[in-house]
Design an enzyme around this catalytic site. Sequence first.
Site, PDB file in Angstrom:
ATOM      1  N   SER A 152       0.840  -1.168  -0.051  1.00  0.00           N
ATOM      2  CA  SER A 152       0.145   0.016  -0.030  1.00  0.00           C
ATOM      3  C   SER A 152       0.773   1.278  -0.095  1.00  0.00           C
ATOM      4  CB  SER A 152      -0.679   0.133   1.233  1.00  0.00           C
ATOM      5  OG  SER A 152      -1.488  -1.296   1.381  1.00  0.00           O
TER       6      SER A 152
HETATM    7  N1  SAH Z   1      -0.231  -4.189   3.725  1.00  0.00           N
HETATM    8  C1  SAH Z   1       0.667  -5.174   2.841  1.00  0.00           C
HETATM    9  C2  SAH Z   1      -0.007  -5.044   1.468  1.00  0.00           C
HETATM   10  C3  SAH Z   1      -0.984  -6.228   1.525  1.00  0.00           C
HETATM   11  S1  SAH Z   1      -1.816  -6.432  -0.173  1.00  0.00           S
HETATM   12  C4  SAH Z   1       2.020  -4.506   2.824  1.00  0.00           C
HETATM   13  O1  SAH Z   1       2.438  -3.551   3.371  1.00  0.00           O
HETATM   14  O2  SAH Z   1       2.624  -4.926   1.752  1.00  0.00           O
HETATM   15  C5  SAH Z   1      -3.290  -7.445   0.509  1.00  0.00           C
HETATM   16  C6  SAH Z   1      -2.611  -8.894   0.929  1.00  0.00           C
HETATM   17  O3  SAH Z   1      -3.994  -9.591   1.340  1.00  0.00           O
HETATM   18  C7  SAH Z   1      -2.009  -9.615  -0.367  1.00  0.00           C
HETATM   19  O4  SAH Z   1      -0.778 -10.088   0.019  1.00  0.00           O
HETATM   20  C8  SAH Z   1      -3.258 -10.549  -0.592  1.00  0.00           C
HETATM   21  O5  SAH Z   1      -2.521 -11.963  -0.967  1.00  0.00           O
HETATM   22  C9  SAH Z   1      -3.774 -10.761   0.788  1.00  0.00           C
HETATM   23  N2  SAH Z   1      -4.909 -11.502   0.928  1.00  0.00           N
HETATM   24  C10 SAH Z   1      -5.975 -11.486  -0.019  1.00  0.00           C
HETATM   25  N3  SAH Z   1      -7.053 -12.193   0.658  1.00  0.00           N
HETATM   26  C11 SAH Z   1      -6.518 -12.820   1.728  1.00  0.00           C
HETATM   27  C12 SAH Z   1      -7.185 -13.988   2.776  1.00  0.00           C
HETATM   28  N4  SAH Z   1      -8.283 -14.014   2.699  1.00  0.00           N
HETATM   29  N5  SAH Z   1      -6.463 -14.028   3.784  1.00  0.00           N
HETATM   30  C13 SAH Z   1      -5.231 -13.430   3.965  1.00  0.00           C
HETATM   31  N6  SAH Z   1      -4.490 -12.680   3.017  1.00  0.00           N
HETATM   32  C14 SAH Z   1      -5.414 -12.498   1.960  1.00  0.00           C
END
Ligand code: SAH
Length: 215
Positions: free
Chosen positions: A65
């Site tokens: 993000s």
């Molecule tokens: N805050 C993170 C960005 C996350 S992007 C950073 O600093 O890099 C959102 C993440 O949520 C992705 O890696 C995606 O794979 C994960 N995601 C999506 N659905 C999910 C679920 N049901 N359980 C766990 N992770 C999930």
Amino acid sequence: MENNFSLSKDRQKLIERLENEGYIESERVKQAFLNVPREEFIPENKIKEAYADIPLNIGKSQTISAPHIIAVITELLDISKDDKVLEIGTGSGYHLAITAELAKKVYSIEIHRELAKKAKKTLNKIGYKNIEIEVGDGSLGLPENSPYDKIYFTCAAPEIPQNIIDQLSNTGKIVAPIGIGNQQTLYVLKKENGKIDKKPKMGVRFVPLKGEKGF
Ligand code: SAH
């Protein structure tokens, strides 16, 4: 060395900007952002953009993000040094590192095994000891370590799942992007002695939550 020096200057500049724009409000959150090297969490070919206030691709169609949105979520959560926190969506692990700077313990769930593995490696290298990363469907939470003082989502859900609300302490707080596509709203849910108060904060755009309670 020169590279590291200019990256730490870039980090300071970004943090000053986030303060001036009102995203970073507290000294504790500012210090957390100063402590975490964002360049460690992104692909090498994007190092130059490490301190631009934009989201970046981290593989598997996922993004780290933009710093300002991480600052917003972090300020809203108001994490204290005694808090036990649950993060849903580890991604690169950058946001997790910011939270680990502020909390006692942080559990994080990532649905993509490879992303979880990479995040673990990065966070171990930096030296975080108060973090646990699980591979799985975060929409189910992690009941075995509940209740959590704070819970946040880094991916957008259709609604805040009841089972996640159940894993929150009686005075806890959840911050989560809710909605589909570019129609998402960041919500803050507070529990106060069993009563639930849920308020919209701002329009946002996150990747979708997958899995049982997701899309
Ligand atoms: N805050 C993170 C960005 C996350 S992007 C950073 O600093 O890099 C959102 C993440 O949520 C992705 O890696 C995606 O794979 C994960 N995601 C999506 N659905 C999910 C679920 N049901 N359980 C766990 N992770 C999930």
